[in-house]
Design an enzyme around this catalytic site. Structure first.
Site, PDB file in Angstrom:
ATOM      1  N   TYR A 132       0.826  -1.215   0.000  1.00 43.62           N
ATOM      2  CA  TYR A 132       0.000   0.000   0.000  1.00 43.62           C
ATOM      3  C   TYR A 132       0.858   1.263   0.000  1.00 43.62           C
ATOM      4  O   TYR A 132       0.405   2.313  -0.451  1.00 43.62           O
ATOM      5  CB  TYR A 132      -0.902   0.033   1.240  1.00 43.62           C
ATOM      6  CG  TYR A 132      -2.209  -0.682   1.066  1.00 43.62           C
ATOM      7  CD1 TYR A 132      -2.247  -2.044   0.826  1.00 43.62           C
ATOM      8  CD2 TYR A 132      -3.412   0.014   1.155  1.00 43.62           C
ATOM      9  CE1 TYR A 132      -3.444  -2.699   0.681  1.00 43.62           C
ATOM     10  CE2 TYR A 132      -4.618  -0.631   1.017  1.00 43.62           C
ATOM     11  CZ  TYR A 132      -4.630  -1.988   0.777  1.00 43.62           C
ATOM     12  OH  TYR A 132      -5.833  -2.628   0.635  1.00 43.62           O
ATOM     13  N   LYS A 154       3.090 -15.547   2.678  1.00 41.32           N
ATOM     14  CA  LYS A 154       3.288 -16.281   1.421  1.00 41.32           C
ATOM     15  C   LYS A 154       4.797 -16.535   1.318  1.00 41.32           C
ATOM     16  O   LYS A 154       5.466 -16.123   0.364  1.00 41.32           O
ATOM     17  CB  LYS A 154       2.745 -15.436   0.252  1.00 41.32           C
ATOM     18  CG  LYS A 154       2.725 -16.150  -1.089  1.00 41.32           C
ATOM     19  CD  LYS A 154       1.658 -17.221  -1.202  1.00 41.32           C
ATOM     20  CE  LYS A 154       1.758 -17.933  -2.546  1.00 41.32           C
ATOM     21  NZ  LYS A 154       0.859 -19.108  -2.629  1.00 41.32           N
ATOM     22  N   ASP A 189      -2.982 -18.495   0.766  1.00 37.25           N
ATOM     23  CA  ASP A 189      -3.975 -19.171  -0.079  1.00 37.25           C
ATOM     24  C   ASP A 189      -4.697 -20.260   0.710  1.00 37.25           C
ATOM     25  O   ASP A 189      -5.919 -20.404   0.639  1.00 37.25           O
ATOM     26  CB  ASP A 189      -3.340 -19.715  -1.371  1.00 37.25           C
ATOM     27  CG  ASP A 189      -2.052 -20.475  -1.148  1.00 37.25           C
ATOM     28  OD1 ASP A 189      -1.521 -20.456  -0.017  1.00 37.25           O
ATOM     29  OD2 ASP A 189      -1.556 -21.113  -2.104  1.00 37.25           O
ATOM     30  N   ASP A 247      -6.361  -7.120   3.942  1.00 38.59           N
ATOM     31  CA  ASP A 247      -7.475  -6.466   3.241  1.00 38.59           C
ATOM     32  C   ASP A 247      -8.387  -7.518   2.624  1.00 38.59           C
ATOM     33  O   ASP A 247      -9.612  -7.483   2.774  1.00 38.59           O
ATOM     34  CB  ASP A 247      -6.917  -5.530   2.158  1.00 38.59           C
ATOM     35  CG  ASP A 247      -8.021  -4.848   1.386  1.00 38.59           C
ATOM     36  OD1 ASP A 247      -8.968  -4.357   2.019  1.00 38.59           O
ATOM     37  OD2 ASP A 247      -7.944  -4.824   0.139  1.00 38.59           O
ATOM     38  N   ASP A 280     -12.392  -9.103   4.102  1.00 35.68           N
ATOM     39  CA  ASP A 280     -13.658  -9.099   3.353  1.00 35.68           C
ATOM     40  C   ASP A 280     -14.228 -10.513   3.311  1.00 35.68           C
ATOM     41  O   ASP A 280     -15.441 -10.713   3.463  1.00 35.68           O
ATOM     42  CB  ASP A 280     -13.454  -8.597   1.911  1.00 35.68           C
ATOM     43  CG  ASP A 280     -13.780  -7.111   1.770  1.00 35.68           C
ATOM     44  OD1 ASP A 280     -13.619  -6.384   2.775  1.00 35.68           O
ATOM     45  OD2 ASP A 280     -14.176  -6.685   0.673  1.00 35.68           O
TER      46      ASP A 280
END
Ligand code: IPM
Ligand code: MG
Length: 365
Positions: A142, A192, A224, A248, A252
């Site tokens: 970001y 990751k 994942d 982020d 959701d």
């Protein structure tokens, strides 16, 4: 008596409606818990772009900096969505996060028994879900530089940069461990590390920090796989620590466990959540500005009201006030009151103002 100043940024869309109910809730709870609150209201986001051309005017950042806590509604809307625009409402959020050093974003997700039918998932998967994602909020892709478009001999290209320092990782992981100690003492760190250098540093630093918390059960999970576990066995998780972009996306996804985004609050803190130690923070519902229902008294104010509860807990060091608000919300839901987003087919829905009033009646009752 605890004195505190709260900067209020209602923002765009349904932001002003839900924020009004959150402020009224704080006003109702304050005198019962020795809190003397002063509210200082400002304009950011799309409304600020319209007024001054800037999503986060300097005076508004100064208002936030001068306050003990910030309460925010939502920013954005189709009016300001032009991808070519120089300024976007979301820049106000990023500016506040960075300007106030709000590196630890707490996003709790839990299921309310009465609302299980509102989730697309099966009851047996959802019952008893109670987790918190602690998302790193001021680093990673970001904010990494360079982040730009390039013209190359082969055509258009673009680059974003994911960068983390060990200090950024360590303080976020410590905040997550501190929270795990106040809960079920389990921490899942998500990365990751099979692909990204930033994730390998993340994992290495997280393991070093984990030695300081031998009383907390720690595990690493690849992002994942985490996306899958959140849907398949969400009950197994307590605190989940992760970097900015993964957080982020996963939050959701996790929000769907609760059935409606209209229920979920968040806190963005400038320090670790430690009981009894007030910390500067920004509190906002995780839902957006929902321009399609703005101004119709149809929004669900509970996420904003529960964000006010988090404000009491983390920035005012008043867990009693926080619990009183949370109990009032649970009571209202148990009594069968529903806003339109929560109502099952055929159920009568109450409006935003009525829902806020029902919560306050329980606080005062
Ligand atoms: C969030 C939002 C923001 C983010 C956007 C609006 C900048 O999606 O708070 O999760 O990406 O952080
Ligand atoms: Mg998001």
């Amino acid at each position: 008596m605890t004195q505190a100043t709260i900067a209020v940024f209602p923002g765009d869309g349904i932001g002003p409606e839900v924020t009004a109910e959150a402020v009224a809730t704080l006003e109702a709870v304050a005198p019962r818990h020795g809190l003397s609150l002063t509210f200082s209201t400002g304009t950011i986001g799309g409304a600020a772009i319209d007024a001054s051309g800037e999503p986060l005017p300097v005076a508004e950042l100064a208002r936030a900096r001068a306050a003990d806590a910030v309460l925010l509604g939502a920013v954005g809307g189709p009016r300001w969505d032009d991808p070519a625009a120089r300024v976007r409402p979301e820049q106000a959020l990023l500016g506040l996060r960075q300007g106030l050093g709000l590196y630890a974003n707490l996003r709790p997700v839990w299921t309310v028994p009465e609302l299980l039918p509102a989730s697309p998932l099966r009851r047996e998967i959802l019952e008893g879900v109670d987790l918190v994602v602690v998302r790193e909020l001021t680093g990673g892709i970001y904010f990494g530089r360079p982040s730009e478009r390039r013209t190359t001999p082969e055509g258009r290209a673009a680059v974003d940069t994911m960068v983390y320092t060990e200090q950024e990782v360590a303080r976020l992981v410590r905040a997550a461990f501190a929270l795990a100690r106040q809960r079920r003492r389990r921490l899942t760190s998500v990365d990751k590390a099979n692909i990204l250098a930033t994730s390998r540093l993340w994992r290495e630093v997280a393991h070093e920090v984990a030695r300081e918390y031998p009383d907390v059960a720690y595990e690493d999970v690849l992002v994942d796989a985490m996306a899958m576990h959140l849907i398949r066995r969400p009950r197994d998780f307590d605190v989940i620590a992760t970097e900015n972009l993964f957080g982020d996306i996963l939050t959701d996804e996790a929000s769907m466990l609760a059935g409606s985004m209209g229920m979920l609050p968040s806190a963005s803190l400038a320090g670790a959540p430690l009981p009894g130690t007030p910390c500067r923070g920004l509190y906002e519902p995780i839902h957006g500005s929902a321009p399609d229902i703005a101004g119709q008294d149809r929004a669900n104010p509970l996420a904003a009201i529960l964000s006010a509860a988090m404000l009491c807990r983390h920035s005012l060091a008043s867990p009693a006030a926080a619990k009183a608000i949370e109990a009032a919300v649970s009571g209202v839901l148990a009594a069968g009151h529903r806003t339109a987003d929560l109502a099952a087919r055929g159920e009568v829905a109450v409006g935003c103002r009525a829902m806020g009033r029902l919560v306050r009646e329980r606080l005062e009752g």
